[in-house]
Design an enzyme around this catalytic site. Structure first.
Site, PDB file in Angstrom:
ATOM      1  N   GLY A   1      28.161 111.066 101.030  1.00 48.18           N
ATOM      2  CA  GLY A   1      29.101 111.918 100.300  1.00 48.18           C
ATOM      3  C   GLY A   1      30.363 111.161  99.959  1.00 48.18           C
ATOM      4  O   GLY A   1      31.182 110.874 100.831  1.00 48.18           O
TER       5      GLY A   1
ATOM      6  N   LYS B   1      41.101 132.394 110.086  1.00 44.26           N
ATOM      7  CA  LYS B   1      40.453 132.031 108.831  1.00 44.26           C
ATOM      8  C   LYS B   1      40.302 133.313 108.031  1.00 44.26           C
ATOM      9  O   LYS B   1      40.324 134.402 108.599  1.00 44.26           O
ATOM     10  CB  LYS B   1      39.064 131.438 109.132  1.00 44.26           C
ATOM     11  CG  LYS B   1      38.465 130.641 108.018  1.00 44.26           C
ATOM     12  CD  LYS B   1      38.739 129.156 108.147  1.00 44.26           C
ATOM     13  CE  LYS B   1      38.081 128.396 107.009  1.00 44.26           C
ATOM     14  NZ  LYS B   1      38.250 126.953 107.145  1.00 44.26           N
TER      15      LYS B   1
ATOM     16  N   GLY C   1      32.911 112.136  98.083  1.00 44.93           N
ATOM     17  CA  GLY C   1      33.828 113.097  97.474  1.00 44.93           C
ATOM     18  C   GLY C   1      35.256 112.737  97.818  1.00 44.93           C
ATOM     19  O   GLY C   1      35.580 111.566  98.055  1.00 44.93           O
ATOM     20  N   LYS C   2      36.106 113.762  97.905  1.00 47.99           N
ATOM     21  CA  LYS C   2      37.532 113.503  98.137  1.00 47.99           C
ATOM     22  C   LYS C   2      37.741 112.713  99.427  1.00 47.99           C
ATOM     23  O   LYS C   2      38.481 111.737  99.461  1.00 47.99           O
ATOM     24  CB  LYS C   2      38.295 114.831  98.183  1.00 47.99           C
ATOM     25  CG  LYS C   2      38.290 115.571  96.847  1.00 47.99           C
ATOM     26  CD  LYS C   2      39.164 116.802  96.868  1.00 47.99           C
ATOM     27  CE  LYS C   2      38.632 117.917  97.722  1.00 47.99           C
ATOM     28  NZ  LYS C   2      37.392 118.542  97.230  1.00 47.99           N
ATOM     29  N   VAL C   3      37.078 113.122 100.512  1.00 51.56           N
ATOM     30  CA  VAL C   3      37.278 112.444 101.795  1.00 51.56           C
ATOM     31  C   VAL C   3      36.508 111.124 101.845  1.00 51.56           C
ATOM     32  O   VAL C   3      37.041 110.084 102.260  1.00 51.56           O
ATOM     33  CB  VAL C   3      36.854 113.348 102.981  1.00 51.56           C
ATOM     34  CG1 VAL C   3      37.060 112.626 104.299  1.00 51.56           C
ATOM     35  CG2 VAL C   3      37.624 114.665 102.968  1.00 51.56           C
ATOM     36  N   GLY C   4      35.238 111.163 101.426  1.00 55.18           N
ATOM     37  CA  GLY C   4      34.375 109.973 101.497  1.00 55.18           C
ATOM     38  C   GLY C   4      34.966 108.776 100.760  1.00 55.18           C
ATOM     39  O   GLY C   4      34.840 107.630 101.214  1.00 55.18           O
TER      40      GLY C   4
HETATM   41  N1  LIG Z   1      39.025 117.814 102.196  1.00 54.60           N
HETATM   42  C1  LIG Z   1      39.461 118.025 103.424  1.00 54.60           C
HETATM   43  O1  LIG Z   1      40.661 117.924 103.710  1.00 54.60           O
HETATM   44  C2  LIG Z   1      38.486 118.350 104.530  1.00 54.60           C
HETATM   45  C3  LIG Z   1      39.015 118.670 105.808  1.00 54.60           C
HETATM   46  C4  LIG Z   1      38.115 118.917 106.862  1.00 54.60           C
HETATM   47  C5  LIG Z   1      36.753 118.899 106.603  1.00 54.60           C
HETATM   48  N2  LIG Z   1      36.275 118.613 105.342  1.00 54.60           N
HETATM   49  C6  LIG Z   1      34.823 118.597 105.129  1.00 54.60           C
HETATM   50  O2  LIG Z   1      34.419 117.299 104.728  1.00 54.60           O
HETATM   51  C7  LIG Z   1      33.334 117.380 103.814  1.00 54.60           C
HETATM   52  C8  LIG Z   1      33.713 116.669 102.521  1.00 54.60           C
HETATM   53  O3  LIG Z   1      34.871 117.287 101.974  1.00 54.60           O
HETATM   54  P1  LIG Z   1      35.453 116.844 100.557  1.00 54.60           P
HETATM   55  O4  LIG Z   1      36.765 117.527 100.424  1.00 54.60           O
HETATM   56  O5  LIG Z   1      35.342 115.379 100.407  1.00 54.60           O
HETATM   57  O6  LIG Z   1      34.406 117.585  99.606  1.00 54.60           O
HETATM   58  P2  LIG Z   1      33.956 117.128  98.142  1.00 54.60           P
HETATM   59  O7  LIG Z   1      33.285 118.329  97.560  1.00 54.60           O
HETATM   60  O8  LIG Z   1      35.083 116.489  97.401  1.00 54.60           O
HETATM   61  O9  LIG Z   1      32.889 115.968  98.425  1.00 54.60           O
HETATM   62  C9  LIG Z   1      31.597 116.169  98.874  1.00 54.60           C
HETATM   63  C10 LIG Z   1      30.731 115.098  98.225  1.00 54.60           C
HETATM   64  O10 LIG Z   1      29.424 115.175  98.786  1.00 54.60           O
HETATM   65  C11 LIG Z   1      28.482 115.043  97.751  1.00 54.60           C
HETATM   66  N3  LIG Z   1      27.218 115.649  98.177  1.00 54.60           N
HETATM   67  C12 LIG Z   1      26.868 116.951  98.211  1.00 54.60           C
HETATM   68  N4  LIG Z   1      25.618 117.096  98.669  1.00 54.60           N
HETATM   69  C13 LIG Z   1      25.172 115.859  98.963  1.00 54.60           C
HETATM   70  C14 LIG Z   1      23.950 115.341  99.493  1.00 54.60           C
HETATM   71  N5  LIG Z   1      22.941 116.143  99.794  1.00 54.60           N
HETATM   72  N6  LIG Z   1      23.842 114.007  99.669  1.00 54.60           N
HETATM   73  C15 LIG Z   1      24.860 113.174  99.345  1.00 54.60           C
HETATM   74  N7  LIG Z   1      26.043 113.604  98.843  1.00 54.60           N
HETATM   75  C16 LIG Z   1      26.187 114.919  98.649  1.00 54.60           C
HETATM   76  C17 LIG Z   1      29.124 115.725  96.561  1.00 54.60           C
HETATM   77  O11 LIG Z   1      28.546 115.294  95.328  1.00 54.60           O
HETATM   78  C18 LIG Z   1      30.572 115.282  96.722  1.00 54.60           C
HETATM   79  O12 LIG Z   1      30.837 114.066  96.048  1.00 54.60           O
HETATM   80  C19 LIG Z   1      33.037 118.879 103.658  1.00 54.60           C
HETATM   81  O13 LIG Z   1      32.045 119.253 104.572  1.00 54.60           O
HETATM   82  C20 LIG Z   1      34.350 119.529 104.043  1.00 54.60           C
HETATM   83  O14 LIG Z   1      34.160 120.849 104.520  1.00 54.60           O
HETATM   84  C21 LIG Z   1      37.114 118.326 104.313  1.00 54.60           C
END
Ligand SMILES: NC(=O)c1ccc[n+]([C@@H]2O[C@H](COP(=O)([O-])OP(=O)(O)OC[C@H]3O[C@@H](n4cnc5c(N)ncnc54)[C@H](O)[C@@H]3O)[C@@H](O)[C@H]2O)c1
Length: 360
Positions: A183, A83, A185-188
């Protein structure tokens, strides 16, 4: 924390290599941590973050690179763990020259380390870094990359959740279960789609009004609650932390009503010992670094020339890996997080050892 491992220094980390990189002109200060190359070149993203101190940046890169070695080992990849962190505020100092200077340092490691996106770095940044180094993944599709890694991250989390559901309720499906997604976001967002397709009810929350608006229009059947505490206390079968780390802590675990926790967020356990607290409450926790490996599987595939179907097939195997870990945890009487670590260490030792067989 010392970097050099020695028998009389229990605080040492055992990393193979830690490289400090500086380019004064652009303000680049980066640290690349390589924990292990036992299984192949170290792969892990670059975090661009305004750390409070150099010590904080070093501690983060040591921690994250070790985590990647375990994640990549369990994802079945022929890749080690590394990393990098760039110390500084990306809003203030990110520039073409800084990213390219960083790319040259990555190139100088001659393939011992491949980088990718992480907090504060994006696909466009990887395209820029790629102008100076071959050892970069997470590029845009137009540049031969895998694009948005959250697609297979969500798919893998769904597979891990199916395995957890089977372990607890006897069938690998979320049909008829209530799943709380913290959450959107992108994954959720993708995960919510998979859950609804599978016949689950979804209860969700997010702090971002745009994310809430998205779910109201796209999936009006999703029930929304005010915040993550309300979700934890809600009548749900599965809790899926998909926002920030530390979601499982001394406050949330005692309040949790779900029987299963499977989510995308990294570092869900706020501190060591939480895995035991979960086990004592009879809550099955599928370790985050096992189930969220779909993203690294997706970008790792770029090294061979990206093929989405092949990457998806590999991410689907997260179902089998999670099953194996849950079974091992039962057999050995340990929490799944401990079983996962053991399995990763076994693969690094067993497969890594093969390199001692000389080929010529
Ligand atoms: N994107 C990937 O490929 C990937 C891979 C492995 C792990 N992750 C992990 O998964 C998680 C989500 O990633 P992502 O890419 O969807 O990120 P993202 O930033 O697109 O989404 C995160 C979401 O969580 C929301 N959020 C933040 N704080 C919050 C709270 N207190 N309560 C409720 N919602 C809240 C944000 O508004 C956002 O919509 C992160 O922890 C990331 O490290 C992501």
């Amino acid at each position: 924390m010392g970097v050099f491992a020695s028998t009389d220094d229990p605080g040492s980390t055992g990393h193979e290599q830690v490289v400090f990189c500086q380019d004064k002109q652009t303000g680049l200060k980066a640290i690349i941590g390589i924990y292990s190359t036992a299984l192949g070149p170290a792969l892990g993203g670059t975090r661009f973050y305004p750390y409070v101190s150099e010590e904080a940046a070093l501690a983060d890169v040591l921690d994250l690179s070790r985590g990647m070695a375990y994640k990549n080992a369990l994802a079945g990849l022929d890749l080690g763990g590394g990393k990098a962190v760039i110390w500084g505020d990306p809003e203030q100092i990110k520039s073409e020259a800084l990213l390219r200077a960083y790319g040259r340092f990555v190139e100088s490691l001659a393939g011992r380390y491949y980088t990718a996106c992480d907090v504060g770095t994006y696909v466009a940044d990887m395209d820029m870094i790629a102008r100076e180094t071959r050892y970069v993944t997470g590029r845009s599709v137009e540049h031969g990359g895998a694009g948005d890694s959250s697609i297979l991250t969500a798919w893998g989390v769904f597979q891990g959740m199916r395995a957890a559901a089977e372990h607890v309720w006897g069938a690998p499906t979320l049909a008829g279960r209530r799943v709380g997604v913290a959450g959107l976001g992108k994954v959720g967002k993708y995960l919510t789609g998979h859950l609804l397709d599978d016949g689950a009810e979804v209860v969700a929350t997010d702090v971002n009004p745009k994310a809430l608006e998205w779910v109201r229009t796209t999936h009006p059947q999703v029930e929304l609650v005010d915040d993550a505490s309300a979700l934890v206390a809600a009548d749900i079968d599965v809790y899926a932390p998909c926002a920030l780390g530390g979601a499982l802590n001394d406050d949330t675990v005692p309040a949790l009503r779900a029987k299963v926790v499977t989510g995308a967020a990294n570092n869900q356990l706020a501190h060591p010992g939480i895995e035991k607290l979960l086990a004592d409450r009879g809550i099955l926790y599928a370790p985050d670094y096992v189930v969220n490996a779909g993203g690294v599987i997706q970008v790792a595939d770029e090294i061979e020339g990206f093929n989405f179907d092949r990457a998806k097939l590999r991410a689907t195997k997260i179902y089998d890996t999670t099953r194996e870990i849950l079974r091992l945890a039962d057999d050995e009487g340990v929490p799944p997080a401990v079983a996962a670590d053991r399995l990763a260490e076994r693969r690094m030792a067993d497969v890594g050892r093969l390199r001692t067989i000389r080929l010529r």
